[in-house]
Design a protein around this motif. Structure first.
Motif, mmCIF file in Angstrom:
data_model
loop_
_atom_site.group_PDB
_atom_site.id
_atom_site.type_symbol
_atom_site.label_atom_id
_atom_site.label_comp_id
_atom_site.label_asym_id
_atom_site.label_seq_id
_atom_site.Cartn_x
_atom_site.Cartn_y
_atom_site.Cartn_z
ATOM 1 N N GLY A 540 0.793 -1.219 0.000
ATOM 2 C CA GLY A 540 0.000 0.000 0.000
ATOM 3 C C GLY A 540 0.825 1.268 0.000
ATOM 4 O O GLY A 540 0.284 2.367 -0.168
ATOM 5 N N SER A 541 2.139 1.144 0.200
ATOM 6 C CA SER A 541 3.024 2.316 0.210
ATOM 7 C C SER A 541 3.667 2.581 -1.141
ATOM 8 O O SER A 541 4.422 3.548 -1.289
ATOM 9 N N LEU A 542 3.395 1.718 -2.126
ATOM 10 C CA LEU A 542 3.996 1.916 -3.452
ATOM 11 C C LEU A 542 3.315 3.099 -4.123
ATOM 12 O O LEU A 542 2.120 3.045 -4.428
ATOM 13 N N PRO A 543 4.034 4.169 -4.396
ATOM 14 C CA PRO A 543 3.377 5.427 -4.786
ATOM 15 C C PRO A 543 2.744 5.434 -6.167
ATOM 16 O O PRO A 543 1.859 6.238 -6.418
ATOM 17 N N VAL A 544 3.189 4.561 -7.081
ATOM 18 C CA VAL A 544 2.656 4.612 -8.444
ATOM 19 C C VAL A 544 2.025 3.299 -8.874
ATOM 20 O O VAL A 544 1.773 3.087 -10.062
ATOM 21 N N LEU A 545 1.745 2.398 -7.945
ATOM 22 C CA LEU A 545 1.188 1.100 -8.309
ATOM 23 C C LEU A 545 -0.212 1.273 -8.890
ATOM 24 O O LEU A 545 -1.082 1.895 -8.278
ATOM 25 N N ASN A 546 -0.404 0.706 -10.069
ATOM 26 C CA ASN A 546 -1.660 0.858 -10.794
ATOM 27 C C ASN A 546 -2.321 -0.481 -11.101
ATOM 28 O O ASN A 546 -3.504 -0.531 -11.416
ATOM 29 N N TYR A 547 -1.541 -1.562 -11.003
ATOM 30 C CA TYR A 547 -2.003 -2.895 -11.410
ATOM 31 C C TYR A 547 -1.510 -3.886 -10.355
ATOM 32 O O TYR A 547 -0.313 -4.035 -10.153
ATOM 33 N N LEU A 548 -2.451 -4.563 -9.669
ATOM 34 C CA LEU A 548 -2.082 -5.520 -8.628
ATOM 35 C C LEU A 548 -2.931 -6.775 -8.792
ATOM 36 O O LEU A 548 -4.156 -6.742 -8.641
ATOM 37 N N ILE A 561 -5.259 -3.240 5.441
ATOM 38 C CA ILE A 561 -6.025 -2.004 5.290
ATOM 39 C C ILE A 561 -5.234 -0.955 4.509
ATOM 40 O O ILE A 561 -5.802 -0.054 3.893
ATOM 41 N N GLU A 562 -3.888 -1.118 4.471
ATOM 42 C CA GLU A 562 -3.061 -0.157 3.731
ATOM 43 C C GLU A 562 -3.336 -0.180 2.227
ATOM 44 O O GLU A 562 -3.036 0.788 1.523
ATOM 45 N N LEU A 563 -3.920 -1.284 1.739
ATOM 46 C CA LEU A 563 -4.178 -1.365 0.297
ATOM 47 C C LEU A 563 -5.196 -0.336 -0.162
ATOM 48 O O LEU A 563 -5.275 -0.027 -1.353
ATOM 49 N N GLN A 564 -6.001 0.172 0.772
ATOM 50 C CA GLN A 564 -6.980 1.162 0.342
ATOM 51 C C GLN A 564 -6.324 2.519 0.063
ATOM 52 O O GLN A 564 -7.004 3.448 -0.378
ATOM 53 N N ASN A 565 -5.025 2.621 0.310
ATOM 54 C CA ASN A 565 -4.297 3.820 -0.123
ATOM 55 C C ASN A 565 -4.089 3.836 -1.635
ATOM 56 O O ASN A 565 -3.730 4.875 -2.195
ATOM 57 N N LEU A 566 -4.257 2.663 -2.251
ATOM 58 C CA LEU A 566 -4.001 2.532 -3.673
ATOM 59 C C LEU A 566 -5.266 2.830 -4.475
ATOM 60 O O LEU A 566 -6.376 2.530 -4.037
ATOM 61 N N LYS A 567 -5.085 3.414 -5.635
ATOM 62 C CA LYS A 567 -6.178 3.540 -6.598
ATOM 63 C C LYS A 567 -5.738 2.767 -7.843
ATOM 64 O O LYS A 567 -4.872 3.222 -8.579
ATOM 65 N N LEU A 568 -6.364 1.627 -8.036
ATOM 66 C CA LEU A 568 -5.876 0.650 -9.005
ATOM 67 C C LEU A 568 -6.842 0.515 -10.177
ATOM 68 O O LEU A 568 -8.062 0.485 -9.991
ATOM 69 N N ASN A 569 -6.288 0.396 -11.349
ATOM 70 C CA ASN A 569 -7.104 0.052 -12.516
ATOM 71 C C ASN A 569 -7.376 -1.448 -12.560
ATOM 72 O O ASN A 569 -8.412 -1.880 -13.086
ATOM 73 N N VAL A 570 -6.449 -2.254 -12.069
ATOM 74 C CA VAL A 570 -6.634 -3.711 -11.973
ATOM 75 C C VAL A 570 -6.322 -4.119 -10.538
ATOM 76 O O VAL A 570 -5.244 -3.802 -10.016
#
Length: 988
Positions: A540-548, A561-570
Motif C-alpha cells: 500500500g506504500s507503493l506510490p505509483v502502483l496501478n495494477y495488482l 487495510i493499507e491497500l486502500q491507499n491505492l487507486k488501481l485500474n486492476v
C-alpha cells in the motif's frame, strides 16, 4: 639636406605604401556588410595588397586576388557586388552567413568565376536569369536559402557547370527538362524543394557525366525514366521521399559506377530487376517502404554491398546465399515482408555485420552460427517468424550486442550462460518460444539491461538472486513458465523497476519484505503461483502502483487495510485463503470480483461470505453498535451539510464541473484535492497554453499540474479546437507511454472550462531553466552527459519503439525535466504527432509547432514534419549542454546556435565553443558529444542521424571503449557544412 632625407626615411609618407585597387574594392565590400564578430579586422589600408587579409588568397607571382572565402564569418547584409570588380577573382564563398535580400541581376559581371558558394544564407527571391552568362562558372552552390519560384530556363545554357546545388530552398514550379542540356554536369542536387507534383524529366538521362543526383523530397510522381540507364558515371542516386510509382526500370543495371541508390518512401511496385547483379560497385541499396513484390535478386547482394534496406514491402522467397559474399555488409533490414526459408548459414562470416532485422516475415531454420564473427553485431531482431533450434553458443560471446528480440518463434533448448550476461544488452526479448533451463547467474553482468521479457516459455528452476543487481532494470516479464522456489529478496533493490510479471509459474514462499522500496513499481502480477503467508501492507506504500494481481495463490490472513491507499485500474485477490473483514474502501459491490474464492472473507457484500448464525448477545451487541453508528452518521451528515451550504457559493461550481476524471497510474489523491490547490502562489511555470502548478498533497507528496485554460465564448472556433487538440494529444500520448525517460502522466480531468493534466513532479525543474540560470555551473559534465543520454533514449523510444511512432515536435531544453538525481524526462506532448513511421515521408502541418532556435530549417518553410525535425531540435539541446548558452543569444548576432557553433569551431577552435565552467579533463568526451550535436543539426534532413544512432554514439562517447571518428579522435568540423551528401548519409 641630410636632415630632410633622414626625416623622410623615419617618417615615410602615407602614400609610400598605398593599398592597391583590389584592396580598395575589398574595403568597399567590408563597408557594405555588418561584421558583428569583427572577423574582417585584418582588412585595413596599411597594407599595400590584401593578400594577407583573412579569407583572401592571391596568385603568388602577381599578387592578384583569386579567391575570397568568408564562410562562417557571421556576416550580415546583401551580396557585395564590389567583389565582381576583382578582375582575376576565381572563387567566392560566403557560405553559412546571413547574406540577405535577393541576388543582383548583374551578378554575371563576375566574369571569371569558377565557384560561387552562397549556401546556408538568407537569400530570397528568384534565381537570377543571368547566372549562365558567367562563361567560366563550374560550381554553383546555393543550397539552404529561401529562393522561390522556378529554375530559369536559361540554366540550360551553362557552358562548363559541373555542380548545381539548389537543395533546401522554396522552389515551387517543376524541374525543367532543359537541365538535361548541361552536358558537363557532375552533381545535380535539387532535394527538399516544394516543387509542384511532376514527373522526373527523362532528359536528365542525357547527363552522361553526372556522378551525383539528389532529388529527394521533390514531390515527384510517375515512373523512373528508363533513360537513366545512360548515366554510366553516376555514383549516388537519391529519389527518396517522393510519390514515384511503377516498377524500377531494368536499365538501372547499366549504372556501372553506382555506389548508392536511395528509393525509400515511394510507391514503387513490381519486382526488383533480375539484372541488378550487374551493379558490382553498389554499396548501399535502400528501397524500403514501397510496394515491391517478387524475390530478392541473387546478384543484388554483391561484393561491395554495405547496407541493404528493403523493409515494408511485399517481397517473397528466400534470402540469397550471395548476401554472404560481401565483405563489407553492415546493415540488413528486411522486416515486414513475406520472405521465407532459412537465413544463409554463412551470414556474418565475411562481413562486419552490425544490424540484422528480419522481423515479421516467414523465416525458419536456425540462427546462423557466425552472425557475430566480426564482433560488431549490435542489433538482432527476429520477432514474429518461425525460427527454431537453440541460440548458438557464439552469440553468448557477442559482447557488442545491445538489442536482442526473438519473440514469437519456435526456439527451444537452453539459453547459453554467456547470453544472459551480455554487458551491453539493454533489451532481451525471448518471449513466446519454447526455451528451457534456468536463468544463469551470469545475468549479473548485464549491467545495461532495461527490459527482460521471457514470458511463455519453459524456463524452470529458481529465479537467481543476481537479478537484484540489475540496477537499470525497468521491466521483467517472466509469466507462463515453470519457475519454482522463492521470489528473490534482492528484487526489492530494483529502484527503477516499473513492471514485474511472474504470473502463471510455480513460485512459492512469501512476497519479500521491503517491497515498498520498489518506488517505481507500476504493475505487480504474481497470479497463479503457490505463494503463501500474508499480503504485506507495504504494498500500500507503493506510490505509483496501478495494477495488482495476486489471485490464485495461497495467501492467508487479512486484506491489509493499507491497500486502500491505492487507486488501481486492476485489482485481483481472488482465489486465495484470505479471511477477516474487508477494508472499508473495498467493501463495495464494484470490488466484489476482486475477492471471490476466499471462503474466510467477511464483509457486507452479498454473496461474498457464507451466512453465520448469531447468538442473542451478539444480536443485541449488533443492534447497540448500529444505534451508535447511526447516531454518528446523522451527526457527521449534519456537519457536512452545514459546511457545504456555507461554502457552496465558492466551491459548488468548481466541484460540480469536474465532469471527467481519468487515471493512468496509481494515484493517492482526489480531483478536488488538486482543484483546491491551483492558486497563484503555487505557480511554477507558464506558457502560451496555460500555467503549471506545484501541488503538495495531503500525504506530503508533490505533483505538477498543467492547467489548459478554456477559451471564451467570443474566441474563435479554431482556438477552441487547438486547445482541445493539445489536451487530447497529450492525454493520448502520455496515457499509453511507459518509459523511464518520458514524464509520467498520473491522470487528467476537466473542471468547467479548464483541463488539468497531473504529472509526476520534477524537483530540479527543466534543463533550460537550470542550465541558463546562475545555477548552471552546478551541472558538471558527467551530469550534462547523463541528461543528454537520458533524453536521447526517451526520444529514441518515441521514434523507434512506439507503434505507431511519435514525433514530439517541440523538443527543447525547457521540455526536458530533471528529477532529484538529475535524471532526464522528455515532457510536454501537446503538439506531438503520430506519424506513419520513422523514415516515412514528412507529413504536412497547418501551422509551425516548436520554439525559436530549435525549429529545423525544412520544417520552418515547408510545414512538413517527420522524426528528422525532432533530431535537429535535440541536436540544438546537445549544443546547449556543451556551450552552456541558450539557443538564441545576443552573442550570436543574427545567427542561431547552430551557425554560431560551426563558425566559432572552424575559425577559433573548440575551446571557444565549450562552456568554460566545464572541467577540461573531460574535453575529449565533450568534443565527441559536440560532434554528435553537429551531425544532428545538419541542414539537410537526410544527413542527420537517427535517434537510435544518436543513443549508440552517445553511449560510445561516454564509455570506456570509444569509437574514433578520425585519426585525431574527434569528428572533423567538416560536418558543420554540407559538401557531399553521400559521405554523411552512411552515418544515418
Amino acid at each position: 639636406m641630410f636632415l630632410v632625407f633622414l626625416l623622410l626615411f623615419l617618417n615615410p609618407l602615407p602614400y609610400a605604401f598605398a593599398l592597391n585597387q583590389e584592396g580598395l574594392y575589398l574595403l568597399q565590400v567590408r563597408q557594405s556588410l555588418s561584421d558583428p564578430t569583427n572577423a574582417l579586422s585584418s582588412w585595413n589600408r596599411r597594407d599595400d595588397t590584401p593578400c594577407n587579409w583573412q579569407g583572401i588568397s592571391c596568385h603568388s607571382p602577381t599578387s592578384r586576388v583569386q579567391s575570397v572565402d568568408l564562410s562562417d564569418f557571421q556576416l550580415v547584409g546583401p551580396f557585395p557586388l564590389f567583389l565582381c570588380r576583382l578582375p582575376y577573382l576565381r572563387s567566392i564563398s560566403l557560405a553559412n552567413n546571413s547574406i540577405n535580400s535577393s541576388l543582383p541581376l548583374d551578378i554575371s559581371t563576375c566574369q571569371n568565376l569558377t565557384t560561387l558558394d552562397l549556401s546556408q544564407n538568407l537569400l530570397v527571391g528568384s534565381l537570377p536569369l543571368s547566372l549562365p552568362n558567367i562563361p567560366t562558372l563550374e560550381n554553383l552552390i546555393l543550397y539552404g536559402n529561401n529562393f522561390s519560384g522556378e529554375i530559369p530556363a536559361t540554366f540550360g545554357q551553362f557552358q562548363r557547370l559541373r555542380c548545381l546545388n539548389l537543395a533546401g530552398n522554396l522552389l515551387d514550379a517543376t524541374i525543367p527538362a532543359i537541365l538535361g542540356n548541361i552536358s558537363t554536369l557532375k552533381e545535380l542536387d535539387l532535394a527538399y524543394n516544394p516543387f509542384s507534383p511532376s514527373h522526373i524529366p527523362s532528359e536528365l538521362g542525357n547527363l552522361t557525366n553526372l556522378e551525383q543526383l539528389f532529388l529527394a523530397g521533390c514531390n515527384l510522381v510517375g515512373q523512373i525514366p528508363s533513360s537513366f540507364g545512360r548515366l554510366v558515371s553516376l555514383r549516388n542516386l537519391d529519389f527518396s521521399l517522393n510519390q514515384l510509382s511503377g516498377s524500377i526500370p531494368s536499365s538501372i543495371s547499366q549504372l556501372k559506377s553506382i555506389e548508392q541508390i536511395e528509393l525509400y518512401n515511394n510507391s514503387l511496385s513490381g519486382e526488383l530487376p533480375l539484372n541488378m547483379g550487374n551493379l558490382t560497385t553498389l554499396k548501399r541499396f535502400d528501397a524500403a517502404m514501397n510496394e515491391l513484390t517478387g524475390t530478392i535478386p541473387t546478384g543484388l547482394c554483391g561484393l561491395q554491398l554495405e547496407s541493404l534496406n528493403l523493409y515494408n514491402n511485399r517481397l517473397e522467397g528466400t534470402l540469397p546465399e550471395s548476401i554472404t559474399v560481401s565483405k563489407k555488409l553492415q546493415e540488413l533490414k528486411l522486416f515486414n515482408n513475406k520472405l521465407s526459408g532459412p537465413l544463409p548459414s554463412q551470414l556474418g562470416v565475411n562481413s562486419p555485420l552490425q544490424s540484422l532485422d528480419v522481423s515479421y516475415n516467414q523465416f525458419s531454420g536456425e540462427i546462423p552460427e557466425n552472425l557475430c564473427a566480426k564482433g560488431q553485431l549490435g542489433d538482432i531482431i527476429l520477432i514474429f517468424n518461425s525460427f527454431s533450434g537453440e541460440i548458438p553458443e557464439s552469440l553468448g560471446k557477442c559482447q557488442s550486442l545491445g538489442r536482442v528480440r526473438f519473440k514469437h518463434n519456435r526456439f527451444s533448448g537452453r539459453v547459453p550462460d554467456g547470453f544472459w550476461g551480455l554487458p551491453r544488452v539493454f533489451l532481451l526479448e525471448l518471449a513466446e518460444n519454447s526455451f528451457s533451463g534456468e536463468i544463469s547467474k551470469s545475468i549479473s553482468s548485464a549491467h545495461n539491461l532495461s527490459i527482460l521479457s521471457i514470458s511463455n516459455n519453459r524456463f524452470s528452476g529458481s529465479l537467481p538472486d543476481e537479478i537484484g543487481s540489475l540496477e537499470t532494470l525497468v521491466e521483467m516479464s517472466a509469466s507462463g513458465n515453470e519457475f519454482t522456489g522463492h521470489i528473490p529478496l534482492s528484487l526489492v533493490k530494483l529502484k527503477q523497476l516499473v513492471r514485474l510479471d511472474l504470473s502463471e509459474n510455480e513460485i512459492d514462499g512469501r512476497i519479500p519484505e521491503g517491497i515498498k522500496e520498489c518506488m517505481s513499481l507500476n504493475e505487480l502480477n504474481l497470479a497463479n503461483n503457490r505463494l503463501s503467508g500474508s499480503i504485506p501492507g507495504d504494498i500500500g506504500s507503493l506510490p505509483v502502483l496501478n495494477y495488482l494481481d495476486l489471485s490464485s495463490n495461497s495467501f492467508s490472513g487479512k486484506v491489509p487495510i493499507e491497500l486502500q491507499n491505492l487507486k488501481l485500474n486492476v485489482f485481483n485477490l481472488s482465489n486465495n485463503q484470505l479471511s477477516g473483514e474487508l477494508p472499508p474502501f473495498y467493501a463495495k459491490e464494484n470490488y466484489k470480483n476482486s475477492f471471490l474464492g476466499n471462503p474466510g472473507l467477511c464483509g457486507d457484500l452479498e454473496g461474498l461470505c457464507p451466512k453465520i448464525s448469531r447468538s442473542k448477545n451478539q444480536t443485541n451487541m449488533w443492534i447497540l453498535r448500529s444505534i451508535f453508528v447511526l447516531a454518528g452518521l446523522v451527526f457527521v451528515v449534519g456537519v457536512v451539510w452545514f459546511f457545504m451550504k456555507y461554502r457552496s457559493f465558492k466551491k459548488n461550481k468548481k466541484r460540480a464541473t469536474v465532469t471527467k476524471w481519468r487515471s493512468f497510474h496509481k494515484i493517492g489523491f482526489s480531483e478536488y484535492e488538486i482543484a483546491d490547490c491551483l492558486k497563484e502562489e503555487n505557480v511554477i511555470g507558464s506558457g502560451g497554453s496555460g500555467k503549471v502548478y506545484k501541488v503538495v498533497l495531503s500525504n506530503g507528496d508533490a505533483v505538477a499540474v498543467k492547467k489548459l485554460s478554456g477559451v471564451k465564448k467570443e474566441d474563435s472556433l479554431s482556438a477552441a479546437d487547438m486547445e482541445r487538440d493539445e489536451f487530447e494529444t497529450e492525454v493520448e500520448m502520455l496515457g499509453k507511454i511507459r518509459h523511464k525517460n518520458i514524464v509520467r502522466l498520473w491522470c487528467c480531468c476537466i473542471t468547467g472550462d479548464d483541463k488539468l493534466l497531473v504529472y509526476e513532479y520534477m524537483p530540479n525543474g527543466s534543463l533550460g531553466d537550470l542550465l541558463h540560470s546562475s545555477k548552471g555551473g552546478l551541472l558538471d559534465w558527467p551530469t550534462r552527459y547523463k541528461i543528454a543520454l537520458d533524453a536521447a533514449e526517451g526520444l529514441s523510444y518515441l521514434h523507434h519503439d512506439c507503434v505507431p511512432p511519435i514525433v514530439h515536435r517541440d523538443v527543447k531544453s525547457n521540455n526536458i525535466l530533471l528529477d532529484h538525481e538529475f535524471g532526464a524526462r522528455v515532457a510536454d506532448f501537446g503538439v506531438a504527432k503520430i506519424v506513419k513511421g520513422v523514415g516515412k515521408g514528412a507529413e504536412s502541418m497547418s501551422v509551425i509547432a516548436g520554439s525559436c532556435g530549435y525549429i529545423a530549417p525544412e520544417y520552418a518553410y515547408t510545414l512538413r514534419v517527420n522524426e528528422k525535425s525532432d533530431i535537429y531540435s535535440f541536436g540544438v539541446v546537445i549544443l546547449e549542454l556543451v556551450t552552456g548558452k541558450p539557443p538564441t543569444d545576443p552573442e550570436f548576432g543574427e545567427k542561431d546556435m547552430v551557425k554560431w557553433v560551426c563558425a566559432t569551431y572552424n575559425q577559433k577552435g573548440v575551446d571557444q565553443v565549450i562552456d568554460p565552467r566545464l572541467d577540461s579533463t573531460y574535453k575529449e568526451e565533450i568534443c565527441r558529444v559536440l560532434d554528435i550535436g553537429i551531425l544532428c543539426t545538419d541542414a539537410l534532413p537526410i544527413n542527420r542521424l537517427s535517434m537510435r544512432k544518436v543513443v549508440k554514439l552517445l553511449q560510445e562517447a561516454g564509455g570506456e571503449n570509444k569509437l574514433k571518428a578520425n585519426q585525431d579522435g574527434n569528428l572533423s568540423p567538416y560536418y558543420c557544412y554540407y559538401e557531399e551528401a553521400s559521405d554523411q548519409a552512411s552515418l544515418v
